[in-house]
Scaffold this motif. Structure first.
Motif, short mmCIF file in Angstrom:
data_model
loop_
_atom_site.label_atom_id
_atom_site.label_comp_id
_atom_site.label_asym_id
_atom_site.label_seq_id
_atom_site.Cartn_x
_atom_site.Cartn_y
_atom_site.Cartn_z
N SER A 48 7.16 -4.36 -5.61
CA SER A 48 6.65 -4.75 -4.21
C SER A 48 8.08 -4.92 -3.27
CB SER A 48 5.55 -5.24 -3.67
OG SER A 48 5.85 -7.30 -3.67
N LYS B 185 0.17 4.19 -3.11
CA LYS B 185 -0.25 5.26 -2.68
C LYS B 185 0.11 5.65 -2.83
CE LYS B 185 0.25 6.68 1.96
NZ LYS B 185 0.07 6.14 3.12
N GLU B 186 1.48 6.27 -2.95
CA GLU B 186 2.15 6.94 -4.13
C GLU B 186 2.07 7.44 -5.73
OE1 GLU B 186 4.32 9.57 -2.31
OE2 GLU B 186 3.03 8.62 -0.89
N LEU B 187 1.70 5.64 -5.93
CA LEU B 187 1.27 6.18 -7.68
C LEU B 187 0.13 7.02 -7.89
CD1 LEU B 187 2.56 2.56 -8.54
CD2 LEU B 187 3.77 4.80 -9.09
N GLN C 212 -9.98 11.61 0.47
CA GLN C 212 -8.52 12.22 0.26
C GLN C 212 -9.85 13.15 -0.60
OE1 GLN C 212 -5.30 11.94 0.74
NE2 GLN C 212 -6.50 10.39 2.10
N TRP D 56 1.13 -1.15 0.00
CA TRP D 56 0.39 0.24 -0.05
C TRP D 56 0.98 1.68 -0.03
CZ3 TRP D 56 -3.81 2.82 -1.75
CH2 TRP D 56 -3.87 3.72 -0.80
N HIS D 57 1.95 1.22 0.68
CA HIS D 57 2.83 2.78 0.44
C HIS D 57 3.80 2.61 -0.44
CE1 HIS D 57 5.85 -0.85 0.76
NE2 HIS D 57 7.10 0.31 0.19
N ILE D 58 3.49 2.54 -1.58
CA ILE D 58 3.74 1.96 -2.99
C ILE D 58 2.93 2.91 -3.74
CG2 ILE D 58 5.22 1.27 -4.93
CD1 ILE D 58 6.48 -0.58 -3.37
N LYS E 223 7.03 -0.18 -10.59
CA LYS E 223 6.98 -0.16 -9.67
C LYS E 223 6.73 -2.19 -8.76
CE LYS E 223 7.74 3.79 -7.87
NZ LYS E 223 9.45 4.41 -7.29
N GLY F 5 -1.58 9.14 -6.17
CA GLY F 5 -1.45 10.35 -6.05
C GLY F 5 -3.39 11.32 -5.59
N ASP F 6 -3.34 12.73 -6.04
CA ASP F 6 -3.87 13.56 -5.92
C ASP F 6 -5.06 13.20 -5.96
OD1 ASP F 6 -5.20 15.47 -4.83
OD2 ASP F 6 -4.84 16.80 -6.03
#
Length: 243
Positions: A214, A35-37, A63, A31-33, A212, A39-40
């Protein structure tokens, strides 16, 4: 053939005991990866393919996404997602991913977590997602990594004492059906190479933005169950953009 194992009572009972089912996104090692992908999400219209319990749908609204649509083939999954959701801006639809039929330019972002390796034609999904995204829209997804899906066994190689020696990869270039075991049940998955995932996106008109593999977050590596997850990637994650 569209697969719906999650409406099997025994399979569903086992699935809802998994850490990612109990803890939600924080129980998902990738999830930490992801989430960055993603984005907003503020003011975005979001589609979640294979939404399961709706964790990602509720995250999107937290969000400040404008609207969220979750799709899943499983009646039990959709029922649970609705039970866990109290938000009129989130809607859940029971339909297979293969049968989605949304309007052109309907969504700003399409997301999917660990669903496409259960679907025979990734190319078809790419084409459908491309049509329902706005120009410049994002397509972010995770799948089981092709080195994980290459063999039917999908398990470590063990020594005589039961210690994990290595993760074997075989028949990597032979794409297609893998009959494997998940939660003590027989499950059909579809193996495809990394290059096929990427080329299907490109041929559908997408621009690949990030790829990416994992690795658990640092705090999760304290769990003995996660100690071998740095030895091979279990998941592949890709972010793409509609050109």
């Amino acid at each position: 053939m569209k697969q719906n194992k999650y409406d099997d009572p025994n399979f569903f009972a086992a699935y809802e005991q998994m850490p990612r089912s109990v803890k939600g996104l924080e129980g998902a090692g990738e999830w930490h990866i992801v989430k960055e992908l993603i984005g907003d999400l503020k003011d975005r219209n979001v589609l979640d393919l294979g939404c399961g319990f709706g964790w990602h749908c509720r995250y999107a609204r937290a969000q400040q996404a404008r609207s969220v649509t979750g799709v899943d083939i499983s009646k039990k999954m959709i029922e649970r997602a609705r039970e866990m959701t109290n938000d009129p801006a989130i809607s859940y639809i029971r339909v297979s991913i293969e049968d989605i039929d949304f309007s052109n330019n309907q969504f700003d972002i399409v997301f999917s977590s660990l669903a496409f390796h259960y679907i025979q034609s990734f190319q078809t999904i790419c084409e459908k997602v491309y049509e329902c995204l706005v120009p410049g829209g994002s397509f972010v997804f995770s799948v089981e990594h092709p080195i994980f899906t290459s063999r039917n066994e999908q398990d470590w190689y063990y020594d005589d004492q039961g210690n994990r020696m290595h993760w074997p990869v075989d028949h990597y270039q032979s794409e297609g059906v893998r009959e494997t075991n998940f939660l003590n049940e027989s499950v059909t998955k579809y193996h495809r190479t990394i290059s096929t995932y990427m080329n299907d996106l490109i041929s559908s008109g997408f621009l690949i933005k990030a790829v990416k593999e994992s690795v658990p977050a640092d705090d999760m590596l304290e769990d003995p169950e996660m100690k071998d997850e740095t030895r091979r990637p279990m998941f592949l994650m890709i972010a793409a953009e509609k050109t």
